[in-house]
Design an enzyme around this catalytic site. Structure first.
Site, mmCIF file in Angstrom:
data_model
loop_
_atom_site.group_PDB
_atom_site.id
_atom_site.type_symbol
_atom_site.label_atom_id
_atom_site.label_comp_id
_atom_site.label_asym_id
_atom_site.label_seq_id
_atom_site.Cartn_x
_atom_site.Cartn_y
_atom_site.Cartn_z
ATOM 1 N N HIS A 80 0.931 -1.164 0.069
ATOM 2 C CA HIS A 80 0.202 -0.064 0.099
ATOM 3 C C HIS A 80 0.941 1.134 -0.072
ATOM 4 O O HIS A 80 0.429 2.242 -0.644
ATOM 5 C CB HIS A 80 -0.904 0.155 1.211
ATOM 6 C CG HIS A 80 -1.957 -1.059 1.055
ATOM 7 N ND1 HIS A 80 -3.297 -0.715 0.633
ATOM 8 C CD2 HIS A 80 -2.066 -2.369 1.166
ATOM 9 C CE1 HIS A 80 -4.133 -1.756 0.640
ATOM 10 N NE2 HIS A 80 -3.422 -2.796 1.014
ATOM 11 N N ASP A 199 -12.310 -4.781 0.573
ATOM 12 C CA ASP A 199 -11.256 -5.776 0.471
ATOM 13 C C ASP A 199 -11.717 -7.363 0.122
ATOM 14 O O ASP A 199 -12.789 -7.613 0.933
ATOM 15 C CB ASP A 199 -10.509 -5.815 1.644
ATOM 16 C CG ASP A 199 -9.438 -6.777 1.862
ATOM 17 O OD1 ASP A 199 -9.144 -7.471 0.882
ATOM 18 O OD2 ASP A 199 -8.912 -6.967 3.245
ATOM 19 N N SER A 370 -5.007 -14.593 9.262
ATOM 20 C CA SER A 370 -5.067 -13.691 8.323
ATOM 21 C C SER A 370 -5.290 -12.160 8.903
ATOM 22 O O SER A 370 -5.974 -12.251 9.886
ATOM 23 C CB SER A 370 -6.093 -13.968 7.146
ATOM 24 O OG SER A 370 -6.145 -13.112 6.216
ATOM 25 N N GLY A 371 -4.967 -11.133 8.249
ATOM 26 C CA GLY A 371 -5.381 -9.829 8.659
ATOM 27 C C GLY A 371 -6.526 -9.436 7.893
ATOM 28 O O GLY A 371 -7.117 -8.389 7.883
ATOM 29 N N HIS A 372 -7.123 -10.416 7.182
ATOM 30 C CA HIS A 372 -8.139 -10.008 5.961
ATOM 31 C C HIS A 372 -9.319 -10.585 6.353
ATOM 32 O O HIS A 372 -9.493 -11.886 6.792
ATOM 33 C CB HIS A 372 -7.843 -10.186 4.559
ATOM 34 C CG HIS A 372 -6.691 -9.692 4.025
ATOM 35 N ND1 HIS A 372 -6.603 -8.548 3.481
ATOM 36 C CD2 HIS A 372 -5.228 -10.173 4.232
ATOM 37 C CE1 HIS A 372 -5.482 -7.980 3.122
ATOM 38 N NE2 HIS A 372 -4.670 -8.989 3.512
#
Length: 590
Positions: A80, A199, A370-372
């Protein structure tokens, strides 16, 4: 914001992050103003020889640089913010707003790249609202992700409010205690959200993504069972994971040494800002732990994705100058391979095991989350924001399609969403959303060793050399079109059963044939005092004809380079009218 009486549409142009993982970059354009949201990078594939960094094609932004009013940064991950320093070498960005951690990381990157004076960096706090240009107001809303100080943004435009989630999951027990500002999302949903950009990374995975705290007991068990030195590798930017690792190191009486530049920088910034808290004596330099018992040592390294130059990969390859694996060491991979990295990670694990290490890895071990957000996280985001229009972003094509299916199940009509690719122009009005065109959307490949962009032609040449090898021929030619010495031929990476002496003889004959037939096309004026030879044209013909002959003879397609040597000066007349030659120092024409 009061809506203007205007028929202008808002253009949304993602340049990266769609049909792929990484290089997240998006353009928002309204009338004569552009704002950018993030500017990330990706890492090269195996076929991108000599390429270190992959960026999106920024042609459209460069051509419209006069419209740029600023940039929004959502968080500090490389996919990012990693491209910003490179872009600033090509165009200025008046101001960049972002979280404190991301801005601290950017400060160092821009200083190192020598472009710190090409923008103004401003940090923001939760619920801060910043004005960018005449048409955009951006509100930062705290979310939860795998890095501290991560935000969703509400972009207020003359047409209405857009919510861009950034990377997110709903973690109700975050390690740092900073919870997702669900209340503020719901308030925007109550007032009306024109469009949600969300996302899509885990859109194929049912359920909720577990909290970051879920890894604590599993890592705790691994730490308690490790008899000797303990190595842990994770994403350098995983501040929450690093916090957990440091807490467990303290609990198990291990001193921590950090190896890897990116992780050292991240930890330094995070400690300065208070996102990582630990006793000063817990972190020690590498040379200070050499005399400690193995059971009191933890080495925290980069390289969880098998990156070629990372600390863990160099350790696995026995190339690290200070660290060698010993039988009895335990190595923990607290990360799952991202798409495209599986082979590299497996190779590193194999090499570590061959040296006697016990390697702990795999999803079933529960040492990574996960961070998602998964499907239920995504449903919750849709339920809170209740958007009129929906645009799935950040993911490969199948992920975008699945996310759109989830949105339909939550009541968003199919005609109110579009699935697009990088470079597509999405036109958004109060009544419609549609793709209306396309801007350049390829790749920009960076070779950091030369600080230059790698063109498609250069990359193609590198791939060809890697696949078929290269043939180099050195030939010295005089002013009469004759070979002065026998040409030299060198093969690199070329497989052939022909003996080198025979190949050299054949090359000599072929050059002589070409010169005898075509010399007159390039040599003229030899009856005058100023004879001329088009050496460049001659070299081009020789190189082309030799390449054809070599490929036919060797039955392969190697690259060919001809190094042609010529005399420095043309022959000069003497009294009897004959010509003699001057010195013949070689000049290499490339």
């Amino acid at each position: 914001m009061t809506k203007n009486e205007t028929n202008s549409a808002l253009k949304i142009i993602p340049l990266g992050g769609l049909h792929e993982i990484g290089k997240n970059t998006c353009v928002f354009e309204y009338e004569d103003e552009i704002i950018l949201l993030d500017a990330g990078l990706a890492f090269p594939t195996d076929g991108m020889h000599g390429v270190n960094i992959v960026l999106p094609d920024m042609t459209y932004v460069r051509e419209n640089r006069h419209k740029i009013k600023g940039m929004i940064v959502t968080h500090g991950h490389e996919d990012h913010i990693g491209g910003i320093a490179f872009h600033l070498k090509q165009f200025e960005i008046p101001v960049i707003y972002g979280p404190r951690l991301a801005i601290a990381m950017l400060e160092g990157k821009l200083e190192e790249a020598g472009v710190r004076d090409r923008t103004e960096l401003r940090s923001v706090l939760p619920r801060d609202v910043v004005r960018i240009g005449k048409h955009f107001f951006v509100e930062y809303i705290r979310n939860t992700h795998s890095i501290a100080d991560s935000f969703t943004v509400a972009i207020h435009t003359p047409l209405g409010v857009l919510i861009h989630t950034g990377d997110f999951k709903f973690d109700h027990t975050p390690v740092d205690g900073e919870r997702f500002d669900i209340q503020r999302l719901a308030e925007h949903g109550e007032k009306g959200v024109l469009c949600l950009m969300s996302d899509s990374t885990n859109s194929e995975v049912p359920g909720f993504t577990p909290s970051e705290r879920a890894v604590y007991p599993n890592l705790d068990r691994v730490f308690s069972q490790a008899p000797g030195r303990l190595f842990v590798t994770t994403f350098a930017s995983s501040v929450h994971r690093i916090n957990i690792i440091l807490q467990l190191a303290q609990k198990h009486n291990r001193v921590v040494t950090v190896v890897g530049r990116s992780m050292l920088n991240l930890i330094a910034h995070a400690r300065n800002l208070g996102y990582i808290k630990c006793n000063d004596d817990l972190l020690q330099p590498l040379n200070s732990i050499r005399n400690l018992p193995d059971e009191n040592v933890l080495i925290l390294t980069t390289g969880s994705q098998g990156e070629p130059m990372s600390a863990m990969t160099r350790i696995a390859n026995k190339e690290h100058p200070h660290i060698k694996i010993r039988p009895g060491d335990t190595v923990v991979f607290s990360a799952n391979p991202i798409p495209g990295n599986m082979i590299a990670v497996v190779n590193v694990i194999d090499k570590l095991m061959m040296q006697g290490a016990n390697v702990v890895y795999g999803r079933e071990k529960g040492i990574h989350v996960s961070g998602h957000g998964c499907q239920e996280d995504q449903k919750l985001m849709l339920a809170l924001t209740r958007p009129k229009f929906f645009l799935p972003v950040h993911g490969e094509h199948r992920m975008l399609v699945k996310h759109a299916e989830t949105a339909r199940s939550m009541g968003v009509p199919a005609e109110n969403m579009v699935i697009i690719q990088n470079g597509d122009i999405v036109e958004l009005t109060e009544e419609s959303i549609r793709a209306v065109g396309k801007v350049p959307s390829g790749l920009e490949l960076v070779d950091t060793s030369s600080s230059g962009m790698v063109s498609a032609k250069v990359l193609q040449e590198r791939q060809k050399m890697a696949e078929e090898g290269i043939v180099t021929i050195a030939a010295a030619i005089d002013w009469t079109g004759k070979l002065m010495v026998k040409p030299e031929i060198h093969l690199r990476g070329v497989v052939t059963s022909i003996e080198r002496s025979l190949l050299q003889k054949w090359v000599k004959q072929r050059i002589e044939e070409i010169l005898s037939v075509r010399w007159s096309e390039f040599a003229q004026g030899f009856e005058s005092d100023q004879p001329e030879v088009d050496w460049g044209g001659l070299q081009e013909v020789l190189e082309r004809e030799l390449a054809r002959s070599i490929r036919r003879e060797l039955q392969c397609q190697p690259s060919l380079t001809l190094l042609m040597q010529i005399p420095d000066e043309p022959p000069v007349k003497v009294a009897d009218g004959r010509r003699r030659r001057t010195r013949t120092a070689a000049q290499v024409a490339s």
